[in-house]
Write an enzyme that holds these catalytic residues in place. Structure first.
Site, PDB file in Angstrom:
ATOM      1  N   GLY A  10       0.740  -1.289  -0.047  1.00 46.79           N
ATOM      2  CA  GLY A  10       0.122  -0.070  -0.083  1.00 46.79           C
ATOM      3  C   GLY A  10       0.760   1.335   0.031  1.00 46.79           C
ATOM      4  O   GLY A  10       2.081   1.193   0.183  1.00 46.79           O
ATOM      5  N   ASP A  31       0.469  -8.652   1.379  1.00 49.12           N
ATOM      6  CA  ASP A  31      -0.414  -8.041   0.805  1.00 49.12           C
ATOM      7  C   ASP A  31      -1.412  -8.687  -0.075  1.00 49.12           C
ATOM      8  O   ASP A  31      -0.584  -9.691  -0.819  1.00 49.12           O
ATOM      9  CB  ASP A  31       0.157  -6.617   0.022  1.00 49.12           C
ATOM     10  CG  ASP A  31      -0.791  -5.647  -0.281  1.00 49.12           C
ATOM     11  OD1 ASP A  31      -0.377  -4.298   0.314  1.00 49.12           O
ATOM     12  OD2 ASP A  31      -1.875  -5.609  -0.829  1.00 49.12           O
ATOM     13  N   THR A  35      -6.182  -3.250  -2.789  1.00 43.73           N
ATOM     14  CA  THR A  35      -5.835  -1.837  -3.363  1.00 43.73           C
ATOM     15  C   THR A  35      -4.211  -1.540  -3.395  1.00 43.73           C
ATOM     16  O   THR A  35      -3.977  -0.473  -3.694  1.00 43.73           O
ATOM     17  CB  THR A  35      -6.528  -1.007  -2.369  1.00 43.73           C
ATOM     18  OG1 THR A  35      -6.156  -1.029  -1.055  1.00 43.73           O
ATOM     19  CG2 THR A  35      -8.059  -0.905  -2.155  1.00 43.73           C
ATOM     20  N   SER A  75      -5.780  -2.474   5.042  1.00 46.25           N
ATOM     21  CA  SER A  75      -7.030  -1.992   4.826  1.00 46.25           C
ATOM     22  C   SER A  75      -7.114  -1.066   3.464  1.00 46.25           C
ATOM     23  O   SER A  75      -6.342  -0.253   3.339  1.00 46.25           O
ATOM     24  CB  SER A  75      -7.437  -1.348   5.973  1.00 46.25           C
ATOM     25  OG  SER A  75      -8.855  -0.996   6.097  1.00 46.25           O
ATOM     26  N   TYR A 145     -15.524   1.283   7.520  1.00 42.58           N
ATOM     27  CA  TYR A 145     -14.187   1.637   7.419  1.00 42.58           C
ATOM     28  C   TYR A 145     -14.117   2.029   8.900  1.00 42.58           C
ATOM     29  O   TYR A 145     -13.507   1.637   9.807  1.00 42.58           O
ATOM     30  CB  TYR A 145     -13.895   2.783   6.783  1.00 42.58           C
ATOM     31  CG  TYR A 145     -12.268   3.043   6.734  1.00 42.58           C
ATOM     32  CD1 TYR A 145     -11.334   2.058   6.581  1.00 42.58           C
ATOM     33  CD2 TYR A 145     -11.798   4.564   7.027  1.00 42.58           C
ATOM     34  CE1 TYR A 145      -9.812   2.391   6.685  1.00 42.58           C
ATOM     35  CE2 TYR A 145     -10.518   4.804   7.193  1.00 42.58           C
ATOM     36  CZ  TYR A 145      -9.572   3.928   6.993  1.00 42.58           C
ATOM     37  OH  TYR A 145      -8.375   4.116   6.990  1.00 42.58           O
TER      38      TYR A 145
END
Ligand code: UDP
Length: 314
Positions: A10, A31, A35, A75, A145
């Site tokens: 990320g 990961d 995203t 996340s 979230y």
């Protein structure tokens, strides 16, 4: 130390891996690329102290060998990303955090959770100190979230209290810098991309909502100090230099020399009206405060976007 980092591909995760490696540590990065992006770690391909494992941390997994620290950064984090993946966001904050905590416990490692200023929701207390409990809509679009991170904080504190795990919790405020995705919908890449293209800057609402922006190297420095500290309760990390989104749009226009118009769009539901960290605790406890000025940070970010666009075109 040998450190396991989830969310390593990320934006912030990859910078944190770089910092850990620069400090001489060995890193195992996890990961699932939901995203994150492999390109964020491409420069580590030949780094012998870095190993990458493609892993969804909501699924069972093991890590071989000894581990000294577990860092849970996985996340979706931009509103666009978590609105596109609400279930995955709740799963990674709950099951994913649980699996990372179990790993820390199994290995006798310390544990760092990266949480968020979204825990404060649309706050009535301003600026927000860690002692403020927040004002979150538990069933609104952002709740996937906000509540997953609030749950992750509760679970982290429970594991500390129940098992004596050495845990830290960072509440990260808006952060920007190289490796953000141009199309992740957040205001920094959105405005910079629009300004560089000569397209209108899309200000949501009337632009009177406030944010403050922390450059990624400052944030990562705070995270590193917190990880080495004995503080068990949440610590805000962010830049306290607050401005309205309309002011921010104007600064971006000035900085890029853009003549882009400003176009007003509807304010997204539950978009916090104001946000600014009270960083007294981080100052006192970690001797930390942001150093990179907005103009300088934005200049470095623009450079990154120009290079990334060049690579995409050729
Ligand atoms: N925003 C905006 N135009 C955009 C993207 C975002 O005006 O193209 C606003 C958004 O409504 C919010 C602020 O900028 O008030 C910061 O949004 P961002 O998505 O970067 O992060 P947030 O702080 O909401 O998590």
């Amino acid at each position: 130390m040998r450190i396991v980092v989830s969310g390593a591909a990320g934006f912030i995760g990859s910078h944190f891996c770089d910092r850990l490696l620069a400090e001489g540590h060995t890193v195992v990065g996890l990961d699932n690329y939901l995203t994150g992006a492999a390109s964020n770690l491409a420069h580590l391909a030949d780094e012998p102290r870095f190993r990458f494992v493609r892993q969804d941390i909501t699924e069972p997994f093991t890590v071989d060998g000894s581990v000294d620290a577990v860092v849970n950064m996985a996340s979706p984090a931009s509103p666009k990303d978590y609105l596109d993946h609400p279930i995955e966001t709740l799963d990674v904050g709950s099951t994913g955090t649980r699996r990372m905590l179990d790993l820390a416990r199994e290995k006798g490692a310390r544990f760092l959770l990266t949480s968020t200023s979204e825990c404060y929701g649309d706050p009535e207390v301003h600026p927000q100190p860690e002692t403020y409990w927040g004002r979150v809509n538990p069933v609104g679009p952002r709740s996937c979230y906000d509540e997953s991170k609030r749950f992750a904080e509760a679970l982290t504190m429970a594991c500390h209290r129940e098992h004596g795990l050495a845990t830290n919790i960072a509440r990260i405020f808006n952060t920007y810098g190289p490796r953000m995705k141009l199309d992740d919908g957040r205001v920094v890449p959105a405005f910079l991309g629009q300004a560089l293209d000569g397209a209108p800057l899309t200000v949501f609402g009337d632009g009177s909502q406030t944010r403050s922006f922390c450059y990624v190297s400052d944030l990562v420095d705070g995270l590193y100090r917190l990880m080495l500290s004995g503080e068990r309760f949440p610590v805000n990390l962010g830049n306290p230099h607050e401005m309205t989104i309309l002011e921010f749009a104007e600064r971006i226009r000035r900085l890029t020399g853009s003549h882009s118009a400003i176009e007003f769009r509807p304010l997204p539901e539950d978009d916090p009206r104001q946000r600014c960290p009270d960083i007294s605790k981080a100052r006192a406890l970690l001797g930390w405060e942001p150093r990179v000025q907005l103009e300088e940070g934005l200049r470095r970010t623009v450079e990154h976007f120009r290079r990334a666009a060049g690579i995409a075109i050729t």
